[in-house]
Scaffold this motif. Structure first.
Motif, PDB file in Angstrom:
ATOM      1  N   ALA A 148       7.762   1.361 -11.290  1.00  0.00           N
ATOM      2  CA  ALA A 148       6.836   2.384 -10.788  1.00  0.00           C
ATOM      3  C   ALA A 148       6.526   2.151  -9.311  1.00  0.00           C
ATOM      4  O   ALA A 148       6.464   3.110  -8.517  1.00  0.00           O
ATOM      5  CB  ALA A 148       5.554   2.384 -11.606  1.00  0.00           C
ATOM      6  N   GLY A 149       6.342   0.885  -8.914  1.00  0.00           N
ATOM      7  CA  GLY A 149       6.056   0.561  -7.512  1.00  0.00           C
ATOM      8  C   GLY A 149       7.206   0.959  -6.604  1.00  0.00           C
ATOM      9  O   GLY A 149       6.998   1.561  -5.535  1.00  0.00           O
ATOM     10  N   SER A 185       7.420   4.726  -6.317  1.00  0.00           N
ATOM     11  CA  SER A 185       6.325   5.228  -5.476  1.00  0.00           C
ATOM     12  C   SER A 185       6.675   5.058  -4.000  1.00  0.00           C
ATOM     13  O   SER A 185       6.425   5.952  -3.185  1.00  0.00           O
ATOM     14  CB  SER A 185       5.022   4.489  -5.792  1.00  0.00           C
ATOM     15  OG  SER A 185       4.585   4.781  -7.099  1.00  0.00           O
ATOM     16  N   ARG A 186       7.251   3.892  -3.662  1.00  0.00           N
ATOM     17  CA  ARG A 186       7.631   3.643  -2.265  1.00  0.00           C
ATOM     18  C   ARG A 186       8.722   4.606  -1.799  1.00  0.00           C
ATOM     19  O   ARG A 186       8.850   4.885  -0.614  1.00  0.00           O
ATOM     20  CB  ARG A 186       8.083   2.185  -2.091  1.00  0.00           C
ATOM     21  CG  ARG A 186       6.929   1.189  -2.172  1.00  0.00           C
ATOM     22  CD  ARG A 186       7.331  -0.206  -1.753  1.00  0.00           C
ATOM     23  NE  ARG A 186       8.262  -0.824  -2.692  1.00  0.00           N
ATOM     24  CZ  ARG A 186       7.906  -1.479  -3.789  1.00  0.00           C
ATOM     25  NH1 ARG A 186       6.622  -1.582  -4.120  1.00  0.00           N
ATOM     26  NH2 ARG A 186       8.817  -2.026  -4.577  1.00  0.00           N
ATOM     27  N   LYS A 201       6.356   9.580  -6.674  1.00  0.00           N
ATOM     28  CA  LYS A 201       5.063   9.807  -7.341  1.00  0.00           C
ATOM     29  C   LYS A 201       5.156   9.782  -8.876  1.00  0.00           C
ATOM     30  O   LYS A 201       4.839  10.777  -9.543  1.00  0.00           O
ATOM     31  CB  LYS A 201       4.466  11.147  -6.894  1.00  0.00           C
ATOM     32  CG  LYS A 201       4.166  11.187  -5.399  1.00  0.00           C
ATOM     33  CD  LYS A 201       3.547  12.509  -5.001  1.00  0.00           C
ATOM     34  CE  LYS A 201       3.267  12.539  -3.504  1.00  0.00           C
ATOM     35  NZ  LYS A 201       2.821  13.857  -3.034  1.00  0.00           N
TER      36      LYS A 201
END
Length: 484
Positions: free
Chosen positions: A248-249, A252-253, A257
Motif C-alpha cells: 500500500a505504501g 501510494s508513492r 491512492k
C-alpha cells in the motif's frame, strides 16, 4: 405437502423478480421440511435461503455462522427487507445480550444469527427452548469438518446443538467442499442421507494466471503493471499485514491512492474504506483475505494474490469475488516459494502444543499484573520467543476463549480467567490431525500453482469432484499452450 407459489412470494416480499441458480430448488426442500446440504458458489445469493422462510413462514430461523464481524451487516440487510432479525456474539455487552435473549424467549425475532460457541451458554439455551424453530441454517458448513480448509472444533458439535433444538429441519450451506468434506458435514450433523444440491462451481469468465516472482519488490512491480493493464475495480490480497503495508505504501508513492483493509485498522476506518470500495467505480483495495465476505460488488475486474493462500478452497473462494456479473475478469497469483514456508509457519503456530496452551493459561492466572501491563509481549517473553511472525500466544488465547476458559473483559488485557482447560477439550481440538490435513491442502495448492500442463480451472473443478474436460481457454496454461 402443499407447495406455495414461491416465485409469487418472492416478488411480493423481496426486491427480486426471479430466483437465481438453485435458490428455488433449495427453498422447495426447506418448504417440505427436508434436510439438505447446498453447495452454492460465492455470489449466488445463499442468504435468501434463510431470509425467505424467516419472512414468509411462522417460527424462528436460527443461522449458525462463524463470521462475528459480518453478523451486524447481515442483520441490517435482513431488517432492510422487513425481517425482525438480531444476533448474539461476544461483541455485545452483558446487558445487550440479556435484553436480546429476553426478546428471543418472547418470540420477538424471526431470524437469529449465532456462533456455535453460544450453545455452551445455559442462559442462551434457556431463552431459545420455548421458541418454535422452523429451520436451522448452518452457514460456512465446511467449518464442521476437520478435513475442511477452515475447521472450527465448536462447529463439529453442531449436530449435538441440533439435537438440543429438537432436530429442526436443517440446511447446511457452503461455497467450497470436496466430496470427502461433504460426506463429513452430513455425518457430523446426523443427517447422513440428506440430499446434496449443487448450484455448480463453474466460473468460465475467470482467467486464472500464476506468475513466478521473488521478493516483495518484484510483487509490487507486477501489481502496478497488472493494474495498468486491467481497468476497473481491483482487489489485491496479502496474507501478512506487514506485506500489505509495504504494498500500500509503494502504491501510494506512485500516486495510485489505494484503499486498505486489515485487522489492525480501527473499525471506523475499515467501514469507511469498505463503503468507498463499493461506491467508487474503479477502486483499488489492498486487503487481507477477510475482505470480500459479504461485499456486494459484482464488477471486480482484477483480483491479485500477492501471497499464496493456504488451500485451493481458500483460493477459489477468494477469486470467486471477481466477475460476479459474468463479465470476463482476471485473477493473478504472484507465486514466491518463500510464501509457502510462511504459510507452513502460520499453520504450525495456529495449533500450539497442549503444554504451551496450559502455560499461557497459568501465566494469565498467576502473573495478572504483568499481563495487564505488557499484554502479549509479556506472554511471548515468558515463553522465550520473540519472532514477530510467531503468534502462538495469540492462537493459544483464542483457543482458550473458544473453550470458555477465558472470557472477554474490560481489563487492560481484555480476557478474564474462567476455568482451567480440560483433557476433553485438548482431545476434541485434535491439533495434530488437523495440522496434518491443513499441510496436505497447502501441498495441493503448491502443486496447482507450480504445474504448467493442465488447465488451471479444470484442476480446481476436479479437486471439488466435478468432471469437466473442456479447457477454459483463459488461464495462463491454456493461453500458452494454444488451442488443441
Amino acid at each position: 405437502m402443499f407447495q406455495p407459489d414461491l416465485s409469487r412470494l418472492l416478488r411480493e416480499n423481496f426486491p427480486f423478480d426471479s430466483f437465481r441458480g438453485e435458490q428455488e430448488s433449495i427453498l422447495r426442500k426447506i418448504w417440505a421440511n427436508e434436510d439438505l446440504l447446498a453447495l452454492m458458489p460465492t455470489g449466488m445469493g445463499k442468504s435468501l435461503c434463510f431470509q425467505f422462510p424467516a419472512k414468509v413462514r411462522d417460527g424462528l430461523v436460527v443461522v449458525i455462522s462463524p463470521l462475528i464481524a459480518l453478523m451486524q451487516d447481515q442483520v441490517y440487510k435482513a431488517q432492510d427487507l422487513g425481517i425482525s432479525a438480531t444476533f448474539l456474539s461476544s461483541t455485545l455487552t452483558r446487558d445487550e445480550r440479556e435484553s436480546r435473549q429476553a426478546r428471543i424467549a418472547k418470540g420477538e425475532f424471526k431470524l437469529l444469527y449465532v456462533t456455535p460457541e453460544r450453545f455452551r451458554k445455559p442462559e442462551f439455551l434457556e431463552a431459545i427452548k420455548s421458541c418454535k424453530i422452523q429451520l436451522l441454517a448452518v452457514d460456512e458448513a465446511h467449518c464442521i469438518s476437520q478435513w475442511g480448509h477452515d475447521f472450527r472444533p465448536d462447529y463439529s458439535r453442531v449436530g449435538e446443538f441440533r439435537q438440543i433444538l429438537g432436530n429442526p429441519p436443517t440446511v447446511a450451506l457452503t461455497a467450497t467442499a470436496t466430496p470427502e468434506v461433504q460426506k463429513d458435514i452430513l455425518a457430523k450433523l446426523f443427517i447422513p442421507d440428506a440430499e446434496i444440491i449443487s448450484a455448480g462451481i463453474e466460473r468460465p469468465n475467470l482467467g486464472l494466471h500464476v506468475h513466478d516472482v521473488y521478493g516483495v519488490d518484484e510483487k509490487i512491480r507486477a501489481i502496478i503493471g497488472l493494474h495498468h493493464q486491467t481497468p476497473g475495480a481491483t482487489i489485491v490480497y496479502c496474507s501478512l499485514i506487514q506485506t500489505l503495508k509495504k504494498v500500500a505504501g509503494a502504491l501510494s508513492r506512485m500516486g495510485l491512492k489505494p484503499l486498505v483493509y486489515h485487522g489492525d485498522l480501527p473499525p471506523q476506518d475499515r467501514k469507511r474504506n469498505q463503503k468507498q470500495f463499493i461506491s467508487d467505480p474503479a477502486p483499488l483495495m489492498i486487503a487481507t483475505p477477510a475482505f470480500g465476505l459479504g461485499i456486494d460488488k459484482n464488477n471486480v475486474r482484477l483480483l491479485i494474490h500477492a501471497e499464496t493462500p493456504s488451500s485451493l478452497e481458500s483460493y477459489f473462494q477468494e477469486v470467486g469475488r471477481a466477475g460476479r456479473d459474468g463479465v470476463d475478469s482476471f485473477c493473478h497469483l504472484l507465486y514466491d516459494q518463500e510464501d509457502v514456508s510462511i504459510q507452513m509457519e502460520f499453520l504450525k503456530w495456529s495449533h500450539p502444543e497442549p503444554d504451551f496452551i496450559r502455560k499461557i493459561y497459568q501465566l494469565i492466572e498467576e502473573k495478572r499484573m504483568q499481563v495487564d501491563q505488557e499484554g502479549f509481549d509479556f506472554l511471548r517473553e515468558q515463553m522465550n520467543f520473540k519472532n514477530r511472525r510467531d503468534f502462538r500466544a495469540e492462537a493459544a488465547v483464542s483457543i482458550l476463549e473458544r473453550w470458555g476458559c477465558l472470557e472477554k473483559s474490560d481489563d487492560p488485557f481484555p480476557f478474564a480467567i474462567v476455568h482451567e482447560p480440560t483433557a476433553e477439550q485438548f482431545a476434541a481440538e485434535n491439533g495434530v490431525e488437523v495440522l496434518r490435513a491443513q499441510n496436505t491442502k497447502l501441498l495441493k495448492m503448491v502443486q496447482w500453482a507450480t504445474q504448467d500442463s493442465e488447465c488451471r480451472l479444470n484442476m480446481i473443478y476436479h479437486y471439488f469432484g466435478h468432471a469437466h474436460e473442456v479447457p477454459c481457454g483463459k488461464c495462463d496454461v491454456c493461453t500458452t499452450r494454444g488451442p488443441e
